[in-house]
Scaffold this motif. Structure first.
Motif, PDB file in Angstrom:
ATOM      1  N   ILE A  24       0.778  -1.124   0.013  1.00 35.49           N
ATOM      2  CA  ILE A  24       0.099   0.051   0.088  1.00 35.49           C
ATOM      3  C   ILE A  24       0.887   1.281   0.009  1.00 35.49           C
ATOM      4  O   ILE A  24       0.300   2.303  -0.334  1.00 35.49           O
ATOM      5  CB  ILE A  24      -1.021  -0.055   1.284  1.00 35.49           C
ATOM      6  CG1 ILE A  24      -0.373   0.173   2.368  1.00 35.49           C
ATOM      7  CG2 ILE A  24      -1.938  -1.152   1.117  1.00 35.49           C
ATOM      8  CD1 ILE A  24      -1.255   0.210   3.726  1.00 35.49           C
ATOM      9  N   TYR A  25       2.138   1.204   0.429  1.00 35.96           N
ATOM     10  CA  TYR A  25       3.070   2.234   0.486  1.00 35.96           C
ATOM     11  C   TYR A  25       3.199   2.721  -1.089  1.00 35.96           C
ATOM     12  O   TYR A  25       3.681   4.139  -1.148  1.00 35.96           O
ATOM     13  CB  TYR A  25       4.235   1.936   1.205  1.00 35.96           C
ATOM     14  CG  TYR A  25       5.068   0.436   0.681  1.00 35.96           C
ATOM     15  CD1 TYR A  25       5.584   0.370  -0.363  1.00 35.96           C
ATOM     16  CD2 TYR A  25       4.568  -0.344   1.490  1.00 35.96           C
ATOM     17  CE1 TYR A  25       6.051  -0.945  -0.746  1.00 35.96           C
ATOM     18  CE2 TYR A  25       4.997  -1.867   0.996  1.00 35.96           C
ATOM     19  CZ  TYR A  25       5.686  -1.942   0.059  1.00 35.96           C
ATOM     20  OH  TYR A  25       6.163  -3.180  -0.300  1.00 35.96           O
ATOM     21  N   ALA A  26       2.874   1.969  -2.173  1.00 35.64           N
ATOM     22  CA  ALA A  26       3.222   2.714  -3.411  1.00 35.64           C
ATOM     23  C   ALA A  26       1.982   3.607  -3.713  1.00 35.64           C
ATOM     24  O   ALA A  26       2.006   4.332  -4.564  1.00 35.64           O
ATOM     25  CB  ALA A  26       2.975   1.423  -4.433  1.00 35.64           C
ATOM     26  N   VAL A  27       0.967   3.734  -2.890  1.00 33.39           N
ATOM     27  CA  VAL A  27      -0.396   4.724  -2.910  1.00 33.39           C
ATOM     28  C   VAL A  27       0.237   6.094  -2.894  1.00 33.39           C
ATOM     29  O   VAL A  27      -0.029   7.009  -3.915  1.00 33.39           O
ATOM     30  CB  VAL A  27      -1.367   4.395  -2.411  1.00 33.39           C
ATOM     31  CG1 VAL A  27      -2.515   5.510  -2.383  1.00 33.39           C
ATOM     32  CG2 VAL A  27      -2.102   3.115  -2.722  1.00 33.39           C
ATOM     33  N   LYS A  28       0.814   6.286  -1.940  1.00 31.73           N
ATOM     34  CA  LYS A  28       1.445   7.827  -2.020  1.00 31.73           C
ATOM     35  C   LYS A  28       2.987   7.907  -2.390  1.00 31.73           C
ATOM     36  O   LYS A  28       3.463   8.952  -2.354  1.00 31.73           O
ATOM     37  CB  LYS A  28       1.365   8.131  -0.385  1.00 31.73           C
ATOM     38  CG  LYS A  28       0.249   8.358   0.108  1.00 31.73           C
ATOM     39  CD  LYS A  28       0.075   8.843   1.865  1.00 31.73           C
ATOM     40  CE  LYS A  28      -1.303   9.292   2.345  1.00 31.73           C
ATOM     41  NZ  LYS A  28      -1.660  10.451   1.743  1.00 31.73           N
ATOM     42  N   GLY A  29       3.369   6.797  -2.564  1.00 30.94           N
ATOM     43  CA  GLY A  29       4.902   6.654  -2.999  1.00 30.94           C
ATOM     44  C   GLY A  29       5.915   7.086  -1.953  1.00 30.94           C
ATOM     45  O   GLY A  29       6.838   7.891  -2.075  1.00 30.94           O
ATOM     46  N   ILE A  30       5.509   6.436  -0.785  1.00 24.47           N
ATOM     47  CA  ILE A  30       6.296   6.559   0.508  1.00 24.47           C
ATOM     48  C   ILE A  30       7.100   5.452   1.052  1.00 24.47           C
ATOM     49  O   ILE A  30       6.949   4.326   0.511  1.00 24.47           O
ATOM     50  CB  ILE A  30       5.674   7.221   1.598  1.00 24.47           C
ATOM     51  CG1 ILE A  30       4.262   6.206   2.021  1.00 24.47           C
ATOM     52  CG2 ILE A  30       4.985   8.719   1.428  1.00 24.47           C
ATOM     53  CD1 ILE A  30       3.700   6.709   2.979  1.00 24.47           C
ATOM     54  N   ASP A  31       8.135   5.627   1.977  1.00 21.91           N
ATOM     55  CA  ASP A  31       8.646   4.671   2.611  1.00 21.91           C
ATOM     56  C   ASP A  31       7.827   3.411   2.972  1.00 21.91           C
ATOM     57  O   ASP A  31       6.844   3.757   3.763  1.00 21.91           O
ATOM     58  CB  ASP A  31       9.821   5.058   3.681  1.00 21.91           C
ATOM     59  CG  ASP A  31      10.814   5.834   2.984  1.00 21.91           C
ATOM     60  OD1 ASP A  31      11.299   6.028   1.995  1.00 21.91           O
ATOM     61  OD2 ASP A  31      11.420   6.683   3.917  1.00 21.91           O
ATOM     62  N   GLU A  32       8.158   2.130   2.665  1.00 24.54           N
ATOM     63  CA  GLU A  32       7.296   1.233   3.135  1.00 24.54           C
ATOM     64  C   GLU A  32       7.534   0.948   4.693  1.00 24.54           C
ATOM     65  O   GLU A  32       8.800   0.562   4.849  1.00 24.54           O
ATOM     66  CB  GLU A  32       7.905  -0.134   2.393  1.00 24.54           C
ATOM     67  CG  GLU A  32       9.231  -0.532   2.480  1.00 24.54           C
ATOM     68  CD  GLU A  32      10.252   0.334   1.668  1.00 24.54           C
ATOM     69  OE1 GLU A  32      11.500   0.125   2.187  1.00 24.54           O
ATOM     70  OE2 GLU A  32       9.889   0.962   0.772  1.00 24.54           O
ATOM     71  N   SER A  33       6.482   1.033   5.273  1.00 27.21           N
ATOM     72  CA  SER A  33       6.553   0.706   6.795  1.00 27.21           C
ATOM     73  C   SER A  33       7.274   1.729   7.429  1.00 27.21           C
ATOM     74  O   SER A  33       6.840   2.455   8.607  1.00 27.21           O
ATOM     75  CB  SER A  33       6.860  -0.723   6.978  1.00 27.21           C
ATOM     76  OG  SER A  33       6.205  -1.610   6.554  1.00 27.21           O
ATOM     77  N   TRP A  34       8.562   1.992   7.020  1.00 24.58           N
ATOM     78  CA  TRP A  34       9.300   2.929   7.835  1.00 24.58           C
ATOM     79  C   TRP A  34       8.952   4.361   7.953  1.00 24.58           C
ATOM     80  O   TRP A  34       9.201   5.148   8.930  1.00 24.58           O
ATOM     81  CB  TRP A  34      10.849   3.084   7.100  1.00 24.58           C
ATOM     82  CG  TRP A  34      11.399   1.607   7.410  1.00 24.58           C
ATOM     83  CD1 TRP A  34      11.551   0.470   6.377  1.00 24.58           C
ATOM     84  CD2 TRP A  34      12.183   1.080   8.454  1.00 24.58           C
ATOM     85  NE1 TRP A  34      12.008  -0.618   7.066  1.00 24.58           N
ATOM     86  CE2 TRP A  34      12.678  -0.156   8.033  1.00 24.58           C
ATOM     87  CE3 TRP A  34      12.587   1.540   9.802  1.00 24.58           C
ATOM     88  CZ2 TRP A  34      13.601  -0.916   9.178  1.00 24.58           C
ATOM     89  CZ3 TRP A  34      13.289   1.011  10.573  1.00 24.58           C
ATOM     90  CH2 TRP A  34      13.794  -0.269  10.249  1.00 24.58           C
ATOM     91  N   SER A  35       8.023   4.866   7.064  1.00 20.67           N
ATOM     92  CA  SER A  35       7.557   6.187   6.861  1.00 20.67           C
ATOM     93  C   SER A  35       6.715   6.799   8.316  1.00 20.67           C
ATOM     94  O   SER A  35       6.972   7.614   8.869  1.00 20.67           O
ATOM     95  CB  SER A  35       6.827   6.450   5.660  1.00 20.67           C
ATOM     96  OG  SER A  35       5.650   5.511   5.569  1.00 20.67           O
TER      97      SER A  35
END
Length: 456
Positions: free
Chosen positions: A54-65
């Motif tokens: 799901i982190y690809a939706v906003k294009g942010i760090d996977e989990s770590w964000s």
């Protein structure tokens, strides 16, 4: 001053956490590594890592964000609503991976955020909690096997979204497992349940664990995990992030300069600086840079696990497709120098990457760019019978000078490489020997099985 000191300590902790969590290739492995079942892995050389979630939706760090406080957990999890997988085509993914020349692929079945990509009976998953409404793992695993590609499954032991997991964010911990052991037991029941589902549903050829740094092997019950997996599939192999119960090592991102101590290992590497899809990260490595890193890794006896990060709709970014296709073209031409080869020779003998055939009678030299005049190969006791260009078979001129007594003074071999045979990315030469390779060092002749100096 206090603020500066706090910032320094935070950076130090973050750095140590990074080194601990991502591994540097020296993790403790199982004492029961089976060389026979590891042979396909040693032969494979190239795998593809797929970070998709799901982190690809906003294009942010996977989990770590959310773990590092860049975004609130609730806002991170809102990405579930935008994860459509509307253009996901597992057959096309598998075909592209096949075209790249990879022999295995590893999919993030569940990252630290707790979102499973299959129809798990435990916790959050893409079937019931996203508009994708699909089990994304089953068709991909089937497509890989249809293409004779080994199936690898990434699974994070930790789940920062689970109410019974002790860690939540870098700043917040839910509880201490020694003070609330029942909560920890509930979490482990969930974790073992999901591991069992993956084993039963997908029967991976390879397990790629992560998240192990937060607890000890005893707390994870790592021996029980290994036993469960091998009972299901005695031939499955496990990465080193199971704290002493894995089969191979997994250094990450920073390319090793010297050989990792493990006999079996892979470098996992991003194409840019991000694992998952991040549209703002456009600093992609060139195909040449990827091929050069790949040549260095196989020269040291390792594999490369090259990462891609698909978009939330299932499309693979064009930059990543380009790199995979160019890598595949180069590999198709030079496959005999790559697959089923073994660690090459030290840089003292040839200043560049090398590989050896299993019978040690063929030495492959990897030549980046255009050589200035002649290539130099030294310290080789064997006589060279021929030198040719991999991919075309064209024979090249060579001569050996200074070999007064082959038993004591090996001489130096010079190989002429005309411009017409130069590959756009990396030329590979095939050096055929009259017998299995023997090397000289300062102590005299060196035979197979003797301790060699570290490569690279």
């Amino acid at each position: 001053m206090k603020n500066i000191r706090s910032q320094f300590l935070f950076a130090l902790v973050a750095c140590m956490s990074f080194l601990t969590s991502y591994g540097q290739g020296n993790e403790k492995l199982s004492d029961a590594v089976d060389d026979r079942k590891m042979e396909w892995f040693a032969d494979a050389k190239l795998g593809i890592f797929i970070h998709w979630g799901i982190y690809a939706v906003k294009g942010i760090d996977e989990s770590w964000s959310f773990y590092n406080g860049k975004i609130a957990h609730k806002d991170y999890m809102k990405q579930l609503e935008g994860f459509t997988a509307g253009k996901y085509d597992p057959a096309s993914w598998a075909a592209l991976i096949k075209e790249s020349g990879a022999q295995y692929a590893v999919l993030t079945s569940r990252h630290h955020d707790g979102v499973a990509l299959w129809d798990s009976k435990q916790g959050v998953n893409t079937v019931k909690d996203t508009p994708a409404k699909r089990d994304l793992v089953t068709p991909f695993a089937a497509a890989l096997r249809d293409n004779d590609i080994k199936v690898g499954m990434y699974y994070s032991l930790s789940n920062w979204s689970h109410n019974d997991y002790d860690e939540f964010t870098r700043e917040e911990k839910r509880y201490d497992i020694k003070e609330e052991p029942k909560r920890w037991e509930r979490y482990k029941k969930y974790m073992f349940g999901q591991i069992g589902e993956i084993a039963e549903n997908f029967n991976p050829d390879l397990w790629w664990f992560d998240g192990d740094w937060e607890h000890s092997a005893e707390e994870w019950e790592a021996p029980r995990i290994r036993e469960l997996l091998l009972k299901k599939n005695p031939n499955t192999i496990i990465n080193s992030r199971l704290q002493g119960y894995g089969d191979y090592s997994t250094p990450e991102q920073g390319t090793p300069i010297f050989n990792p101590p493990a006999e079996y290992w892979e470098l996992c590497l991003t194409m840019n600086g991000s694992w998952g899809y991040q549209p703002l990260d456009t600093a992609y490595k060139t195909p040449y840079e990827v091929i050069r890193i790949f040549a260095d890794m196989i020269s040291m006896g390792g594999n490369l696990l090259l990462d891609i990060g698909p978009k939330a709709n299932g499309e693979i970014p064009g930059e990543q497709v380009h790199i995979l296709k160019e890598l595949g073209k180069w590999l198709k031409k030079h496959k005999e120098a790559v697959y089923a080869t073994r660690k090459g020779i030290d840089l003292h003998y040839f200043y560049g990457p090398t590989t050896l055939s299993k019978d040690r009678k063929t030495l492959y030299l990897f030549v980046p760019g255009s050589p200035q005049k002649e290539l130099v190969l030294k310290g080789i006791k064997n006589k060279i019978t021929s030198v040719s260009v991999v991919g075309t078979g064209e024979k090249l001129e060579f001569n050996t000078k200074g070999a007064i007594d082959w038993a004591k003074y090996p001489g130096i071999s010079y190989i002429k490489v005309p411009n017409r045979v130069i590959d756009p990315y990396m030329t590979v030469l095939k050096v055929t020997l009259d017998s299995p390779l023997e090397l000289f060092n300062k102590y005299g002749p060196q035979k197979e099985g003797d301790k060699q100096e570290e490569s690279h």
